[in-house]
Scaffold this motif. Structure first.
Motif, mmCIF file in Angstrom:
data_model
loop_
_atom_site.group_PDB
_atom_site.id
_atom_site.type_symbol
_atom_site.label_atom_id
_atom_site.label_comp_id
_atom_site.label_asym_id
_atom_site.label_seq_id
_atom_site.Cartn_x
_atom_site.Cartn_y
_atom_site.Cartn_z
ATOM 1 N N LEU A 18 0.829 -1.212 0.000
ATOM 2 C CA LEU A 18 0.000 0.000 0.000
ATOM 3 C C LEU A 18 0.860 1.257 0.000
ATOM 4 O O LEU A 18 0.555 2.225 -0.700
ATOM 5 C CB LEU A 18 -0.933 0.004 1.210
ATOM 6 C CG LEU A 18 -2.173 -0.869 1.099
ATOM 7 C CD1 LEU A 18 -2.871 -0.970 2.439
ATOM 8 C CD2 LEU A 18 -3.112 -0.317 0.059
ATOM 9 N N VAL A 19 1.932 1.244 0.768
ATOM 10 C CA VAL A 19 2.830 2.404 0.809
ATOM 11 C C VAL A 19 3.450 2.644 -0.566
ATOM 12 O O VAL A 19 3.528 3.793 -1.028
ATOM 13 C CB VAL A 19 3.911 2.205 1.896
ATOM 14 C CG1 VAL A 19 5.041 3.202 1.750
ATOM 15 C CG2 VAL A 19 3.295 2.295 3.279
ATOM 16 N N LEU A 20 3.862 1.573 -1.248
ATOM 17 C CA LEU A 20 4.470 1.734 -2.571
ATOM 18 C C LEU A 20 3.470 2.293 -3.586
ATOM 19 O O LEU A 20 3.809 3.185 -4.378
ATOM 20 C CB LEU A 20 5.021 0.393 -3.057
ATOM 21 C CG LEU A 20 6.245 -0.138 -2.318
ATOM 22 C CD1 LEU A 20 6.588 -1.537 -2.790
ATOM 23 C CD2 LEU A 20 7.426 0.792 -2.508
ATOM 24 N N VAL A 21 2.246 1.809 -3.553
ATOM 25 C CA VAL A 21 1.244 2.291 -4.507
ATOM 26 C C VAL A 21 0.834 3.736 -4.193
ATOM 27 O O VAL A 21 0.682 4.563 -5.097
ATOM 28 C CB VAL A 21 0.029 1.344 -4.533
ATOM 29 C CG1 VAL A 21 -1.097 1.924 -5.364
ATOM 30 C CG2 VAL A 21 0.426 -0.014 -5.082
ATOM 31 N N VAL A 22 0.681 4.063 -2.924
ATOM 32 C CA VAL A 22 0.332 5.438 -2.550
ATOM 33 C C VAL A 22 1.466 6.397 -2.922
ATOM 34 O O VAL A 22 1.217 7.516 -3.370
ATOM 35 C CB VAL A 22 -0.020 5.516 -1.044
ATOM 36 C CG1 VAL A 22 -0.096 6.952 -0.565
ATOM 37 C CG2 VAL A 22 -1.335 4.814 -0.777
ATOM 38 N N TYR A 23 2.709 5.960 -2.767
ATOM 39 C CA TYR A 23 3.849 6.788 -3.166
ATOM 40 C C TYR A 23 3.793 7.086 -4.666
ATOM 41 O O TYR A 23 4.030 8.221 -5.097
ATOM 42 C CB TYR A 23 5.155 6.090 -2.800
ATOM 43 C CG TYR A 23 6.382 6.832 -3.236
ATOM 44 C CD1 TYR A 23 6.797 7.981 -2.574
ATOM 45 C CD2 TYR A 23 7.128 6.408 -4.328
ATOM 46 C CE1 TYR A 23 7.923 8.677 -2.980
ATOM 47 C CE2 TYR A 23 8.249 7.088 -4.733
ATOM 48 C CZ TYR A 23 8.649 8.217 -4.061
ATOM 49 O OH TYR A 23 9.755 8.898 -4.468
ATOM 50 N N GLN A 24 3.461 6.079 -5.459
ATOM 51 C CA GLN A 24 3.355 6.290 -6.902
ATOM 52 C C GLN A 24 2.216 7.253 -7.228
ATOM 53 O O GLN A 24 2.357 8.122 -8.110
ATOM 54 C CB GLN A 24 3.128 4.951 -7.603
ATOM 55 C CG GLN A 24 4.313 4.022 -7.534
ATOM 56 C CD GLN A 24 4.006 2.666 -8.116
ATOM 57 O OE1 GLN A 24 3.239 2.549 -9.063
ATOM 58 N NE2 GLN A 24 4.600 1.627 -7.554
ATOM 59 N N ALA A 29 0.254 12.684 -8.706
ATOM 60 C CA ALA A 29 -0.505 13.879 -8.328
ATOM 61 C C ALA A 29 0.398 15.110 -8.321
ATOM 62 O O ALA A 29 -0.022 16.194 -8.768
ATOM 63 C CB ALA A 29 -1.151 13.684 -6.963
ATOM 64 N N ASP A 30 1.621 14.961 -7.834
ATOM 65 C CA ASP A 30 2.570 16.084 -7.863
ATOM 66 C C ASP A 30 2.871 16.509 -9.295
ATOM 67 O O ASP A 30 3.004 17.697 -9.583
ATOM 68 C CB ASP A 30 3.867 15.703 -7.150
ATOM 69 C CG ASP A 30 3.725 15.668 -5.649
ATOM 70 O OD1 ASP A 30 2.684 16.135 -5.143
ATOM 71 O OD2 ASP A 30 4.652 15.168 -4.978
ATOM 72 N N LEU A 31 2.971 15.533 -10.179
ATOM 73 C CA LEU A 31 3.206 15.852 -11.587
ATOM 74 C C LEU A 31 2.003 16.563 -12.199
ATOM 75 O O LEU A 31 2.156 17.530 -12.947
ATOM 76 C CB LEU A 31 3.503 14.568 -12.371
ATOM 77 C CG LEU A 31 3.732 14.737 -13.858
ATOM 78 C CD1 LEU A 31 5.004 15.528 -14.114
ATOM 79 C CD2 LEU A 31 3.778 13.395 -14.534
ATOM 80 N N GLU A 32 0.817 16.111 -11.842
ATOM 81 C CA GLU A 32 -0.391 16.715 -12.390
ATOM 82 C C GLU A 32 -0.537 18.183 -11.976
ATOM 83 O O GLU A 32 -0.975 19.022 -12.757
ATOM 84 C CB GLU A 32 -1.608 15.913 -11.916
ATOM 85 C CG GLU A 32 -2.908 16.372 -12.502
ATOM 86 C CD GLU A 32 -4.077 15.524 -12.045
ATOM 87 O OE1 GLU A 32 -5.107 15.581 -12.728
ATOM 88 O OE2 GLU A 32 -3.963 14.829 -11.019
ATOM 89 N N ASP A 40 11.774 13.676 -12.955
ATOM 90 C CA ASP A 40 11.852 13.263 -11.556
ATOM 91 C C ASP A 40 10.701 12.345 -11.171
ATOM 92 O O ASP A 40 10.889 11.353 -10.465
ATOM 93 C CB ASP A 40 11.870 14.479 -10.626
ATOM 94 C CG ASP A 40 13.180 15.242 -10.680
ATOM 95 O OD1 ASP A 40 14.199 14.652 -11.097
ATOM 96 O OD2 ASP A 40 13.172 16.429 -10.309
ATOM 97 N N SER A 41 9.514 12.676 -11.640
ATOM 98 C CA SER A 41 8.355 11.851 -11.336
ATOM 99 C C SER A 41 8.514 10.449 -11.926
ATOM 100 O O SER A 41 8.261 9.446 -11.251
ATOM 101 C CB SER A 41 7.091 12.509 -11.874
ATOM 102 O OG SER A 41 5.968 11.726 -11.592
ATOM 103 N N SER A 42 8.934 10.375 -13.167
ATOM 104 C CA SER A 42 9.116 9.077 -13.818
ATOM 105 C C SER A 42 10.192 8.259 -13.132
ATOM 106 O O SER A 42 10.013 7.056 -12.918
ATOM 107 C CB SER A 42 9.488 9.263 -15.290
ATOM 108 O OG SER A 42 8.468 9.897 -15.976
ATOM 109 N N SER A 43 11.293 8.882 -12.787
ATOM 110 C CA SER A 43 12.369 8.128 -12.147
ATOM 111 C C SER A 43 11.966 7.654 -10.756
ATOM 112 O O SER A 43 12.307 6.535 -10.357
ATOM 113 C CB SER A 43 13.650 8.955 -12.082
ATOM 114 O OG SER A 43 13.476 10.080 -11.259
#
Length: 137
Positions: A18-24, A29-32, A40-43
């Motif tokens: 769950l932590v990994l998916v929420v981080y993604q 959301a930060d990219l949006e 940075d978002s992709s990496s």
């Protein structure tokens, strides 16, 4: 008592997923909202995709080894989807296409999040069930 520890271990593995998916989702959301650039978002997302896939595989094998067939069968669709993404080389986010695929990437991770929350609730249910069962003995 052994089943209680098995469900406790699966609980922590599911929390890690769950932590990994929420981080993604947070990176998307930060990219949006233009808080982060596409590179940075992709990496950041690509760095946690493979650990997510491996952790899900470990969870499915863990349920198989411990003899919890129903939970293992519930993990199989998510595992098959991850294997399909990996074999078709669609598991990584492309820097040049991330804005075009932003809606799809968010939707994909939201479905994963809902699926993992469902598995987490089942795991909590069985953990409580076996804790009460051990208490009665």
């Amino acid at each position: 008592m052994g089943d209680l520890f098995i469900w406790l271990a699966s609980f922590f593995i599911l929390i890690a997923l769950l932590v990994l998916v929420v981080y993604q989702l947070m990176c998307l959301a930060d990219l949006e909202f233009d808080y982060i650039n596409p590179y940075d978002s992709s990496s950041r997302i690509n760095n946690v995709v493979l650990p997510e896939f491996i952790t899900e595989g470990v969870l499915c094998i863990f349920f198989l080894i411990t003899g919890h067939w129903f939970m293992s069968l519930l993990c199989v669709p998510y595992l098959c989807y991850n294997v399909r993404l990996y074999t078709q080389r669609q598991h990584l986010v492309d820097v040049t296409e991330i804005f075009n695929q932003l809606h799809w990437e968010k939707k994909q991770r939201l479905f994963k999040l809902a699926y993992l929350i469902f598995l987490l609730f089942l795991s909590i249910f069985w953990m409580i069930w076996f804790a009460l069962e051990d208490h009665d003995e």
